[in-house]
Design an enzyme around this catalytic site. Sequence first.
Site, short mmCIF file in Angstrom:
data_model
loop_
_atom_site.label_atom_id
_atom_site.label_comp_id
_atom_site.label_asym_id
_atom_site.label_seq_id
_atom_site.Cartn_x
_atom_site.Cartn_y
_atom_site.Cartn_z
CB SER A 53 -0.96 0.00 1.20
OG SER A 53 -2.03 -0.88 0.97
CE LYS A 103 -4.75 1.65 -0.43
NZ LYS A 103 -4.02 0.41 -0.21
CB SER A 110 -4.21 1.43 3.98
OG SER A 110 -3.30 1.06 2.98
#
Length: 397
Positions: free
Chosen positions: A163, A166, A220
């Site tokens: 993640s 992101k 997240s």
Amino acid sequence: MPLKPCVSAVALPFASVAGYATHWRAMLSAVTLVFAASALAPAAQAAGSSEAGQSKPGVNAPKSTKSANSAKSGESGKSANTGKSANTSKSATARAGSKASPKAKRRSAMSAAPARPSYGQIAGLHATPDDLALKSSVALVIDQDTQEVLLQKNQRAVLPIASLTKLMTGTIISEAKLPMDEMITITQDDVDTEKGSGSRLRVGAALTRAEAMHLALMASENRAAHALGRTYPGGLSAFVSAMNAKARQLGMQATTYVEPTGLSSRNQSSAQDLAILVAAAAIDPMLREYSTSHGAQVAVGKRVLQYNNTNRLVKNPDWDIGLQKTGYISEAGQCLVMQARIAGRKVIIVFLDSAGKLSRLGDAERVRRWVEHNAGSLRPTGALPTRTSSAVPGTNG
């Protein structure tokens, strides 16, 4: 095949009534034994199925396996506290196992499965020593203002980044100057088919682009991140192209993106590349605010959902964090990037492939104390280059 009760009639002469009675007592004992054998036959078959790996946990497993499964589900504690018999505990476990939902059974199977080694573990990166005994196989600490490297460990290794992806997703959305109050609806396309992860954002839920951005960076939220990419002008493919183009523009030569969430292990980068991204993202006020906020409430239909930051250090008064992002998939291990001020010095910290759930935070604390303790004597070990290369063959695809 289960044994069936059977009695054979045999005509025998008896010298007395006592002899007749003795004979029938023996016959009744034999019948009892036959019925007992018949009752035990299914249990014997179940034990054979268990050894072949076909039994269901807590139902047909041997006694020791049942005890272990009961301990996980809390049944063993209940039995111990109430003084119930072992048979009662086993029956309760069997009933609980038979009534368990498919989701609970999947969780049980996942918890029983051995952990999949990360790419870093497979490559042997954890064997690399460092002065701070870090649990992360990849680490990089640089002075943000001077670009001087203060600490480095396998910083050129190209690994899945989970993640941390992101952070680039947020960068592309922010630079696109799209209307942040525009409503975005979660669709079936946003549901994770890569890892099967869940989400509290149900299909049909509507939220603003700003809320989706906030949840993606702070909590997240995978469906929020995917929806941001899907609703980008030109669609998801155009968004992924923009991610890779931005990486090239920044000089992140070892970085590859294939989707906006980080669920795919094909999203890969190096610590050197990620330090470049953190430095660029830390200039953006929206990315700083959303990634470091402690929590947020989002109204979705009739529900109000509470979300919290995945990085507990943002609430720690010992830390002054300007930007952060966490990440985890099994292939990547535990990951963390931060921009923070330590002992009056702005530093960028990158950890990839940390071995335990909390070890990335422990590594961050080790680095903070090390910088504070050596604030006046830290000597750079190099400078951050603009180009990186893979040190782990076969992981940059």
